[in-house]
Design a protein around this motif. Sequence first.
Motif, PDB file in Angstrom:
ATOM      1  N   LYS A  45       2.973 -72.612  30.302  1.00 34.19           N
ATOM      2  CA  LYS A  45       3.383 -72.686  31.704  1.00 34.19           C
ATOM      3  C   LYS A  45       3.769 -74.108  32.066  1.00 34.19           C
ATOM      4  O   LYS A  45       3.068 -75.065  31.742  1.00 34.19           O
ATOM      5  N   TYR A  72       3.916 -66.322  32.472  1.00 34.43           N
ATOM      6  CA  TYR A  72       3.774 -67.128  31.253  1.00 34.43           C
ATOM      7  C   TYR A  72       2.310 -67.219  30.849  1.00 34.43           C
ATOM      8  O   TYR A  72       1.413 -67.095  31.681  1.00 34.43           O
ATOM      9  N   SER A  73       2.101 -67.501  29.588  1.00 34.66           N
ATOM     10  CA  SER A  73       0.754 -67.822  29.156  1.00 34.66           C
ATOM     11  C   SER A  73       0.403 -69.220  29.665  1.00 34.66           C
ATOM     12  O   SER A  73       1.295 -70.039  29.932  1.00 34.66           O
ATOM     13  N   ASP A  74      -0.862 -69.494  29.803  1.00 34.65           N
ATOM     14  CA  ASP A  74      -1.289 -70.800  30.303  1.00 34.65           C
ATOM     15  C   ASP A  74      -0.839 -71.930  29.373  1.00 34.65           C
ATOM     16  O   ASP A  74      -0.576 -73.046  29.837  1.00 34.65           O
ATOM     17  N   SER A  75      -0.738 -71.644  28.099  1.00 34.53           N
ATOM     18  CA  SER A  75      -0.425 -72.690  27.130  1.00 34.53           C
ATOM     19  C   SER A  75       1.025 -73.178  27.216  1.00 34.53           C
ATOM     20  O   SER A  75       1.336 -74.272  26.740  1.00 34.53           O
ATOM     21  N   GLU A 120       0.553 -63.697  19.763  1.00 38.30           N
ATOM     22  CA  GLU A 120       0.101 -63.908  21.128  1.00 38.30           C
ATOM     23  C   GLU A 120       1.258 -63.888  22.108  1.00 38.30           C
ATOM     24  O   GLU A 120       2.389 -64.241  21.773  1.00 38.30           O
ATOM     25  N   PHE A 121       0.936 -63.529  23.328  1.00 41.10           N
ATOM     26  CA  PHE A 121       1.908 -63.478  24.413  1.00 41.10           C
ATOM     27  C   PHE A 121       2.343 -64.885  24.799  1.00 41.10           C
ATOM     28  O   PHE A 121       1.523 -65.810  24.860  1.00 41.10           O
ATOM     29  N   THR A 174       1.074 -57.850  28.757  1.00 40.46           N
ATOM     30  CA  THR A 174       1.044 -59.014  27.878  1.00 40.46           C
ATOM     31  C   THR A 174       0.474 -58.648  26.510  1.00 40.46           C
ATOM     32  O   THR A 174       0.295 -59.510  25.668  1.00 40.46           O
TER      33      THR A 174
END
Length: 121
Positions: A64, A59-62, A45-46, A103
Amino acid sequence: VQLQASGGGVVQAGGSLRLSCAASGRTFGDYVMGWFRQAAGKEREFVARISWNGYKISYSDSVKGRFTISGNSAKNTVYLQMNSLKPEDTAVYYCAADKMYSTRVADFGSWGQGTLVTVSS
């Protein structure tokens, strides 16, 4: 472009690590550099990306607010500073490079060998 990732290790939850990705073969100027991760049994995953052309970052939400991507063009090196690490951040982290600001794993043609990050609870 050849990529070499380093900096992984074992850290307790709440701790920090900094990953590095050194590139050789080409300069960064036209490239997008990305960090991805793959946990056991899951798809890659990105995590974060940086574009030297216009200097865009996302960034990915996870991650950020906890992770920061940066780079040193003179050293052809990209960094991923990871703070407030959580057990769910445990994964093999890969750096990647290509010319598309994407991404998607499939859009990156050059990959480093991966470095393992383990976050203990």
